[in-house]
Write an enzyme that holds these catalytic residues in place. Structure first.
Site, PDB file in Angstrom:
ATOM      1  N   THR A   1     -23.976  16.216   5.782  1.00  0.00           N
ATOM      2  CA  THR A   1     -23.056  15.677   6.781  1.00  0.00           C
ATOM      3  C   THR A   1     -21.728  15.208   6.204  1.00  0.00           C
ATOM      4  OG1 THR A   1     -24.141  13.521   6.559  1.00  0.00           O
ATOM      5  CG2 THR A   1     -24.890  14.963   8.341  1.00  0.00           C
TER       6      THR A   1
ATOM      7  N   LEU B   1     -22.163  13.836  -0.277  1.00  0.00           N
ATOM      8  CA  LEU B   1     -22.161  12.372  -0.290  1.00  0.00           C
ATOM      9  C   LEU B   1     -23.204  11.788   0.646  1.00  0.00           C
ATOM     10  CD1 LEU B   1     -18.383  11.373  -0.283  1.00  0.00           C
ATOM     11  CD2 LEU B   1     -19.929  11.537  -2.226  1.00  0.00           C
ATOM     12  N   SER B   2     -23.493  12.496   1.725  1.00  0.00           N
ATOM     13  CA  SER B   2     -24.416  11.947   2.706  1.00  0.00           C
ATOM     14  C   SER B   2     -25.084  13.096   3.445  1.00  0.00           C
ATOM     15  CB  SER B   2     -23.666  11.050   3.697  1.00  0.00           C
ATOM     16  OG  SER B   2     -24.561  10.401   4.567  1.00  0.00           O
ATOM     17  N   SER B   3     -26.287  12.809   3.952  1.00  0.00           N
ATOM     18  CA  SER B   3     -27.023  13.836   4.677  1.00  0.00           C
ATOM     19  C   SER B   3     -27.941  13.192   5.694  1.00  0.00           C
ATOM     20  CB  SER B   3     -27.846  14.693   3.703  1.00  0.00           C
ATOM     21  OG  SER B   3     -28.871  13.915   3.107  1.00  0.00           O
TER      22      SER B   3
END
Length: 326
Positions: free
Chosen positions: A88, A96-98
């Site tokens: 994401t 960095l983010s998921s």
């Protein structure tokens, strides 16, 4: 998009969400707990991933809810309900983010063993989806606190939670330090990988609290006795998470496999031990331990925090197969 088009997308989302719940249920990930099955059936994951990235031969493809092409929007909403992790947020090609794989999320939430009235800290806000599932299960968003270091991540999590109708406190800060102003907690769950168990977490827990955190390539479940003591074992399942970011939380360097047999390196259970003993045991020592123990699975390993020390162990906290964690 017109109202009719919105209705069609929402109907497709409901259909895809129901299919995802059936798939997770068939795998046994809900553990027979109808409350978690109901939460996954009710919380709209697509509202938490208005865009995400899918790796392909030409790099990442961005799928998003605002694409003017209807077929592209349908791909976006169907992908939001696949049982896969979704990238994401990217920066210079680094994830960095998921949003984690839903079936793994279900297994972790069941293993957290929440009860009505529990106060829960989530470390790693991600998209806000996991916090929404917790808030739905507990029936009170104020019982859940989620924290993340990245202001962009916490802001988007706030927006997603609000859009889905959940009022969950979202804190910007270093998750390894916990959120003392919202303590004490009955449960702590991390959705990012850590090299050890942060001391502040235990200090912010009530006696008997349960902590679930990714460590190495597994998930550790600890029972907290008090601020200086906790112990528990790993869940059987493999888990791969984005590392925690924050001051002093550098990701460990790679382990050299030189001299290790290729047949050993191909075994997931050995690669887990290699990650868990990184910096504490020479890879050859780890290999000898693994072979002597008969290629043990993750559930035979555990971690103890006591007397100002933190150590991992195989089978017995006081046995010979033990080594320090950072």
């Amino acid at each position: 998009m017109g109202a009719q088009d919105d209705t069609g997308i929402e109907a497709l989302a409901a259909e895809a969400r129901a299919a995802l719940v059936r798939e997770i249920d068939a795998e046994g990930a809900f553990g027979g707990d109808p409350l978690w099955r109901e939460a996954f059936g009710a919380v709209p994951r697509h509202l938490f991933v208005p865009y995400y990235y899918v790796a392909g031969p030409r790099g990442y493809e961005r799928r998003w809810s605002g694409n003017p092409d209807r077929e592209a929007r349908e791909r976006w909403v169907r992908g939001a309900y696949e049982d896969v992790p979704l990238a994401t947020r990217l920066r210079d090609g680094e994830q960095l983010s998921s949003s984690s794989q839903p079936s793994l999320m279900a297994r972790m939430l069941v293993a957290l063993r929440v009860a009505d009235g529990d106060r829960v800290l989530e470390v790693g806000a991600g998209t806000g989806y996991n916090a929404a599932l917790l808030a739905h299960r507990l029936g009170d968003g104020d019982l859940v606190t989620t924290v993340d270091l990245e202001p962009e991540i916490t802001e988007s999590a706030r927006q997603h939670l609000a859009a889905a109708g959940y009022r969950v406190p979202v804190v910007t800060g270093d998750g390894a330090r916990g959120v003392p102003e919202r303590a004490p907690f009955d449960r702590i769950i991390a959705t990012c990988a850590l090299p050890t168990v942060p001391g502040p977490w235990l200090a912010q827990c009530r006696p008997g609290a349960r902590v679930l955190t990714p460590l190495a390539t597994g998930v550790l479940a600890l029972t907290v006795r008090d601020a200086g003591h906790a112990e528990g074992r790993f869940l059987p399942t493999a888990a791969f998470f984005v590392p925690l970011r924050g001051a002093g939380h550098a990701e460990p360097g790679p382990v050299s496999p030189a001299g290790l047999p290729g047949r050993v390196l191909e075994q997931d259970s050995f690669r887990f031990l290699l990650a868990l003993t990184r910096g504490a045991l020479d890879p050859r020592e780890a290999c000898a331990l693994w072979e002597r123990a008969g290629a043990p699975g993750r559930e035979r390993y555990g971690v103890t925090v006591a007397g100002g020390r933190t150590w991992a162990w195989l089978d017995d906290p006081a046995g010979p197969g033990a080594w320090p964690l950072p």
